[in-house]
Design an enzyme around this catalytic site. Structure first.
Site, PDB file in Angstrom:
ATOM      1  N   HIS A  97       0.837  -1.211   0.000  1.00 28.76           N
ATOM      2  CA  HIS A  97       0.000   0.000   0.000  1.00 28.76           C
ATOM      3  C   HIS A  97       0.863   1.248   0.000  1.00 28.76           C
ATOM      4  CE1 HIS A  97       1.048  -0.560   4.235  1.00 28.76           C
ATOM      5  NE2 HIS A  97       0.754   0.714   4.430  1.00 28.76           N
ATOM      6  N   ASP A  99       0.476   5.048   1.984  1.00 30.92           N
ATOM      7  CA  ASP A  99      -0.344   5.621   3.043  1.00 30.92           C
ATOM      8  C   ASP A  99      -1.222   6.760   2.537  1.00 30.92           C
ATOM      9  OD1 ASP A  99       0.970   3.914   4.817  1.00 30.92           O
ATOM     10  OD2 ASP A  99       2.552   5.390   5.197  1.00 30.92           O
ATOM     11  N   HIS A 254       4.714   0.109   0.184  1.00 23.90           N
ATOM     12  CA  HIS A 254       5.455  -0.636   1.205  1.00 23.90           C
ATOM     13  C   HIS A 254       4.549  -1.696   1.806  1.00 23.90           C
ATOM     14  CE1 HIS A 254       3.532   2.694   3.404  1.00 23.90           C
ATOM     15  NE2 HIS A 254       3.494   1.882   4.453  1.00 23.90           N
ATOM     16  N   ARG A 269       5.238   5.690  14.228  1.00 21.82           N
ATOM     17  CA  ARG A 269       5.117   6.287  12.890  1.00 21.82           C
ATOM     18  C   ARG A 269       4.552   7.699  12.974  1.00 21.82           C
ATOM     19  NH1 ARG A 269       1.338   3.949   8.049  1.00 21.82           N
ATOM     20  NH2 ARG A 269       0.183   5.879   8.201  1.00 21.82           N
TER      21      ARG A 269
HETATM   22  C1  SIN Z   1       3.091   0.784   7.795  1.00 22.07           C
HETATM   23  O1  SIN Z   1       2.469   0.299   6.868  1.00 22.07           O
HETATM   24  O2  SIN Z   1       3.103   1.982   8.012  1.00 22.07           O
HETATM   25  C2  SIN Z   1       3.873  -0.119   8.716  1.00 22.07           C
HETATM   26  C3  SIN Z   1       5.134  -0.606   8.116  1.00 22.07           C
HETATM   27  C4  SIN Z   1       5.865  -1.496   9.071  1.00 22.07           C
HETATM   28  O3  SIN Z   1       5.413  -1.691  10.205  1.00 22.07           O
HETATM   29  O4  SIN Z   1       6.908  -2.036   8.696  1.00 22.07           O
END
Ligand code: SIN
Length: 279
Positions: A97, A99, A254, A269
């Site tokens: 995806h 974000d 990612h 995050r």
């Molecule tokens: C995310 O999708 O923001 C998480 C990525 C991760 O936890 O490695």
């Protein structure tokens, strides 16, 4: 010490050294934003980034965008907790995806700091949507340039939530699911910093092409989702204590690897606000 930016040698990503992340001056911030537009994702090792420094780093690059779907850190609501508990079978972000593509102005980027890592596994994979676009045939590029696609938070956080164990769902969302209206973006966008063309659909949030039904859209979207995850376009980052990654959501996908069952993983995050995107 000057900033050193060392490309990974794969289709995307670079390792950056020579910086203290919580104390960037304006020149260093500009350099990082430009490098992000070029490499898609930047990695830092051996950083000491307590939450205050994480927030200061984010604010030196842009405005913080608080994610409505994540549990916030209790003391620092700007920080979203990406947490896997030993009993979880589900990992946040385990499908490819980008974000916030379900917003009118999708997030510029996200900054992830490792807080607690499993004994093995828990890597994050990234894929370059510059490389995915460049590798398409001229005919496919032309077709995609004429299309716009619908992005929906409901797809991941509504339908997807029904698959999550109830206790986990209640803990994370407290029975309030802040879905926004669906939005439409061009399928090929021009990156706001680099100006390069980018394939802008993703498996988690893109539901159909504008003016097409979901059933009509599915085969072509499925092809693009498979194409975008081709190993040639990807780089897999292994986290260590002190690791930080920042990715540009406009030119990368990612996914978090779900390969450490029975262990804890906690990441912090912060997401940065972006601007409307255009073809
Ligand atoms: C995310 O999708 O923001 C998480 C990525 C991760 O936890 O490695």
């Amino acid at each position: 010490m000057g900033i050193d930016i060392e490309p990974t040698g794969a289709a995307l990503g670079a390792f950056v050294s020579g910086l203290e992340l919580g104390k960037l001056d304006a020149d260093a911030s500009d350099t990082l934003i430009e490098a992000l537009g070029e490499h898609g994702v930047l990695f830092f090792r051996d950083q000491d980034v307590p939450p205050e420094a994480h927030i200061a780093f984010a604010e030196s690059l842009g405005e913080i965008d608080v994610n409505a779907f994540f549990s916030p850190n209790e003391m620092y609501p700007q920080i979203a907790e990406v947490r896997t508990r030993p009993e979880n079978t589900y990992v946040i972000g385990e499908a490819w995806h980008t974000d916030h593509s379900y917003e009118e102005a999708p997030a510029l980027g996200s900054i992830l700091v490792a807080r607690q890592l499993p004994s093995r596994g828990g890597d994050t994979a990234f894929s370059s949507m510059y490389a995915a676009y460049d590798a398409l045939s001229d005919g496919m590029k032309e077709t995609l340039r004429g299309l716009r696609a619908v992005h929906s938070s409901y797809e991941a956080f509504g339908v997807g939530l029904s698959k999550m164990p109830e206790a986990e769902r209640t803990e994370r969302f407290k029975d309030e699911y802040p879905f926004g209206p669906d939005v439409v973006h061009p399928v090929v966008i021009s990156h706001p910093v680099s100006g390069r063309p980018v394939l802008y659909v993703n498996r988690s949030f893109t539901t159909r092409f504008e003016g097409w039904t979901e059933r009509e859209s599915r085969p072509l979207l499925e092809y693009l989702f498979e194409h975008g995850s081709s190993v040639e376009f990807t780089y897999r980052f292994s986290w260590e204590p002190g690791s930080v990654a920042i990715w540009d959501n406009r030119c990368t996908w990612h996914k978090a690897l779900n390969d450490y069952r029975g262990e804890t993983r906690l990441m912090h995050r912060i997401t940065l606000k972006g601007c409307p995107i255009a073809a």
